[in-house]
Design an enzyme around this catalytic site. Structure first.
Site, PDB file in Angstrom:
ATOM      1  N   LYS A   1       0.807  -1.213   0.000  1.00 22.26           N
ATOM      2  CA  LYS A   1       0.000   0.000   0.000  1.00 22.26           C
ATOM      3  C   LYS A   1       0.847   1.274   0.000  1.00 22.26           C
ATOM      4  O   LYS A   1       0.544   2.229  -0.721  1.00 22.26           O
ATOM      5  CB  LYS A   1      -0.928  -0.004   1.214  1.00 22.26           C
ATOM      6  CG  LYS A   1      -1.899   1.175   1.220  1.00 22.26           C
ATOM      7  CD  LYS A   1      -2.890   1.100   2.374  1.00 22.26           C
ATOM      8  CE  LYS A   1      -3.906   2.228   2.246  1.00 22.26           C
ATOM      9  NZ  LYS A   1      -4.889   2.196   3.342  1.00 22.26           N
TER      10      LYS A   1
ATOM     11  N   MET B   1     -21.944 -35.861 -11.830  1.00 22.65           N
ATOM     12  CA  MET B   1     -20.780 -36.662 -12.186  1.00 22.65           C
ATOM     13  C   MET B   1     -20.324 -37.507 -10.995  1.00 22.65           C
ATOM     14  O   MET B   1     -19.888 -38.654 -11.156  1.00 22.65           O
ATOM     15  CB  MET B   1     -19.642 -35.765 -12.688  1.00 22.65           C
ATOM     16  CG  MET B   1     -18.519 -36.514 -13.369  1.00 22.65           C
ATOM     17  SD  MET B   1     -19.068 -37.497 -14.779  1.00 22.65           S
ATOM     18  CE  MET B   1     -18.814 -36.353 -16.129  1.00 22.65           C
TER      19      MET B   1
END
Lengths: 587, 163
Positions: free
Chosen positions: A175, A489
């Site tokens: 930052k 599946m």
């Protein structure tokens, strides 16, 4: 950090904050969309972003979706996708998206905020070692420690992401760096002594390959995601047409060769067509283009190598060659360039006649098995039928995204992709939850296009919060939910391999998807009758300005066929009862 | 088979962990790994001793080349090369050991670099197998401590790994 030479864009440089430098870099790269989510560490960047109008920022509802959307934007356009996330949880939320892009070689630049440099290593609030966490799932990553390094690093990030075998690059920016002031100088070029991808294929190897192809009795062309990413489809079509050879695509490669063309034998692999898998197994000369012989494609590598054939492999990444299967003629290079060279050499050949009539007879016999046939029902909706009708209603021209599971395979099997970059799915990592954010990325890539997200009720709930993003930006996506109330599946494998013990594969307590969609201001539809499927699809796609959520209640017991079971060989497919009954003689 | 892989990489933070991470992620063996900066301060040179079939070694070389920070990779086993490792061994130097250790040290052309009341510290360089042989040759119960650097390797003659 940077030892390489950079030349400045212009002589009159401007001082600005690191945050403004980030924004200017993205604009220099002509980025159109940045998918992101703000937070503490990126507040300076978001403030700078607020004051510019070069690119548009898309606010998602979860950082994972930001990366997926950027990924799909890249898959659809070929441009580098860009995501912006904050430090700590913002960064870790992005990791699934990054790993998904990495496995499918998608060029992304992901900018993550980091705690201020003096706080790094102090276990600061929202601190995580982003460079460390993403190292195994990025092409490269950077932690920027000086404001003057921001521009050269972002330049390198874009260069690395899109060249060679593409992939995601993370740029982690603390930052404090974004508040520091420096001159903005955007390098025009990048030179890295440690990184120079090979683009041009070796001419001797290419000539050898063409000779082999011309001498083939049972040739096969097998192409993967690399052909699509390398924009080599047009060259491949020219080559395949000149030779009249059969072509198969992998799951990632669909659209690389037009699916409605007579030389196309369908997708190959675990759920590939009978003719594609049989031809792959029994060919004598195999041309592999931008594909990597992975476990879902060739099944058991020992079984595959048990059959003798000569393999030519074109790939931009040398490490993909001879990794799982020994290759006879490796050609490292950009697929487009190598294929163009092959077409040219072929054109100069005097004797171009190939003797493949018997081979085509054999392939047509395999085609007769009609391995994708299924039993239509007029009482319960068959998921395959929905995909077939979707293909018809959209004239085969939609961008189709999918999640992961049975619906993904049905989408791949029954939607015939004639163009590359239209089929967007997570083939490598198999990430449930990509479908909706992928559809967002496609719709931003082409705002007038028809975009369909074929999904399941398990997958869609993994990023369902993005219904809100779709509302905010008015995205007219059509969700095609093949709702079988099972993790299909998983259920299929439990039926086949675990004696029907459906352990935790039933999705109980499903929401009312119609009401859910409506609560966001979308249109919701539920379709339960096969006779209504086509009409409902037409109605939905007629609503060009609206997001439509279509909940199709489908057959709960339907399975995906053909199937090459784990550990089995390509030619050892299990067929559907219907197709299996047509099989004469040996497999 | 045992291979000694030499590589040059950008001398940047995190470069070492990229190589180490690659080996662990792909399940490759590392017998030893040494790294230090070269005469060019922007470059580090690493020597990795690994074992694997020819196919595995080929993949290791390709995967190392793929790392963005890696400038050059050389499998030293592709040609003639020299391998050296440094070992420091602290051994008992009391009673019979006092002469015994001095003699073994001389035989192996080591040097005693520290003498204390009850111990010697011996410095020994050579190939890994020579250092192994020294450990085998002396009485195991006399060893107080060993520390090895891992192998460094270099090609013979004109085989040069340079940018």
């Amino acid at each position: 950090m940077d030892s390489s030479a950079h030349s400045a864009t212009d002589s009159h440089t401007k001082s600005m904050t690191g945050a403004d430098i980030v924004i200017n870099c993205l604009n220099e790269e002509k980025v159109k969309f940045v998918f992101g989510y703000p937070g503490g560490a990126v507040l300076h960047i978001y403030d700078a972003l607020y004051k510019q109008n070069g690119f548009k920022h898309i606010l998602v509802r979860h950082e994972q979706a930001a990366v997926h959307a950027a990924d799909a934007y890249s898959r659809a356009t070929g441009d580098v996708g860009v995501a912006l996330v904050t430090s700590g949880p913002g960064a870790t939320n992005a990791v699934t998206g990054i790993a998904t892009a990495y496995m499918d070689s998608i060029p992304l630049v992901v900018i993550s905020g980091q705690v201020p440099v003096p706080a790094i290593g102090m276990d600061a609030f929202q601190e995580v070692d982003m460079v460390g966490i993403t190292r195994p799932c990025v092409k490269h990553n950077f932690l920027v420690k000086h404001v003057k390094d921001i521009a050269p690093t972002i330049k390198k990030a874009f260069f690395i992401a899109k060249t060679g075998r593409p992939g995601p690059v993370v740029v982690d920016i603390p930052k404090d760096i974004t508040a520091h002031i420096a001159d903005f100088i955007y390098p025009k070029t990048v030179e890295m002594r440690s990184y120079s991808p090979i683009l041009k294929g070796h001419s001797g190897q290419i000539k050898k390959a063409v000779k082999l192809l011309l001498g083939a009795k049972r040739p096969m062309i097998y192409t993967g995601g690399g052909l699509v990413l390398g924009n080599g489809s047009a060259e491949l079509v020219r080559l395949a047409k000149a030779l009249n050879f059969p072509v198969t695509n992998t799951l990632m490669g669909l659209g690389g060769y037009p699916a409605t063309d007579k030389q196309f034998v369908g997708m190959l692999g675990m759920h590939g067509s009978y003719e594609a898998n049989m031809a792959m197994q029994h060919c004598d000369v195999l041309l592999a283009v931008g594909a990597r012989f992975d476990d879902r494609v060739i099944g058991n590598p020992k079984h595959f190598s048990g059959q003798k054939r000569t393999i030519i492999h074109i790939d931009v990444d040398p490490s993909s060659i001879s990794k799982r299967v020994k290759v006879d003629v490796p050609i490292v290079g950009d697929v487009q360039s190598v294929l163009a060279d092959m077409v040219e050499i072929l054109a100069q050949e005097e004797n171009k006649t190939t003797d493949t009539a018997d081979w085509w007879d054999q392939i047509n016999e395999w085609r007769g098995v009609q391995s994708l046939d299924y039993t239509y029902s007029d009482t319960v909706i068959k998921p395959q039928y929905v995909v077939q009708k979707l293909w018809e209603v959209t004239n085969g021209e939609a961008y189709v995204t999918s999640d992961v599971g049975q619906h993904q395979m049905w989408a791949a099997q029954y939607y015939k992709f004639d163009k590359p970059r239209r089929w967007i799915n997570s083939g490598g990592l198999g990430t449930m939850g990509v479908g909706l954010p992928y559809a967002m990325g496609c719709q931003f890539a082409d705002k007038h296009a028809q975009v369909a997200c074929i999904t399941g009720e398990g997958s869609i709930q993994m990023n369902i919060q993005e219904l809100s993003t779709c509302a905010q930006y008015g995205l007219p996506i059509k969700v095609i939910l093949l709702n079988n109330r099972y993790l299909g599946m998983v259920r299929q494998w439990q039926e086949f391999f675990y004696e029907n013990r459906y352990s935790e594969s039933y999705m109980d307590s499903l929401p009312d998807f119609v009401k859910l969609a409506e609560s966001y201001g979308h249109i919701g539809m539920q379709i339960t009758n096969p006779a209504d499927v086509e009409g409902a699809l037409k109605e939905a796609f007629a609503r060009k300005d609206k997001f439509v959520f279509m909940d199709f209640l489908t057959d709960q017991a339907e399975n995906v066929f053909p199937m090459v079971e784990n550990g089995k060989g390509l030619s050892e497919m299990v067929l559907s009862p219907l197709s299996g009954s047509r099989l004469k003689g040996e497999q | 088979m045992r291979h000694i892989i030499s590589l040059l990489m950008e001398n940047e933070a995190g470069a070492l962990s990229r190589v180490a991470g690659l080996f662990s992620a792909r399940g490759y063996n590392i017998e030893s790994l040494t790294v230090a900066v070269t005469e060019d301060p922007t470059l580090s040179r690493m020597t990795i001793v690994t074992t694997g079939s020819d196919d595995v070694i080929e993949q290791i070389i390709k995967q190392l080349n793929k790392l963005i920070d890696v400038v050059k990779v050389l499998d030293l086993n592709d040609g003639k090369h020299i391998e050296r490792e440094l070992m420091l061994v602290k051994v008992k130097a009391t009673g019979v050991y006092k002469d015994e250790m001095k003699r073994m040290c001389d035989i192996f052309r080591g040097r005693i670099i520290d003498v204390a009341d009850n111990s010697y510290t011996i410095e020994l360089t050579g190939s890994c197998s020579k250092l192994d042989a020294f450990i085998e040759a002396i009485d195991r119960s006399a060893i107080l401590e060993t520390v090895r650097t891992g192998a460094s390797g270099i090609g013979r003659g004109d085989r040069i790994l340079k940018v």
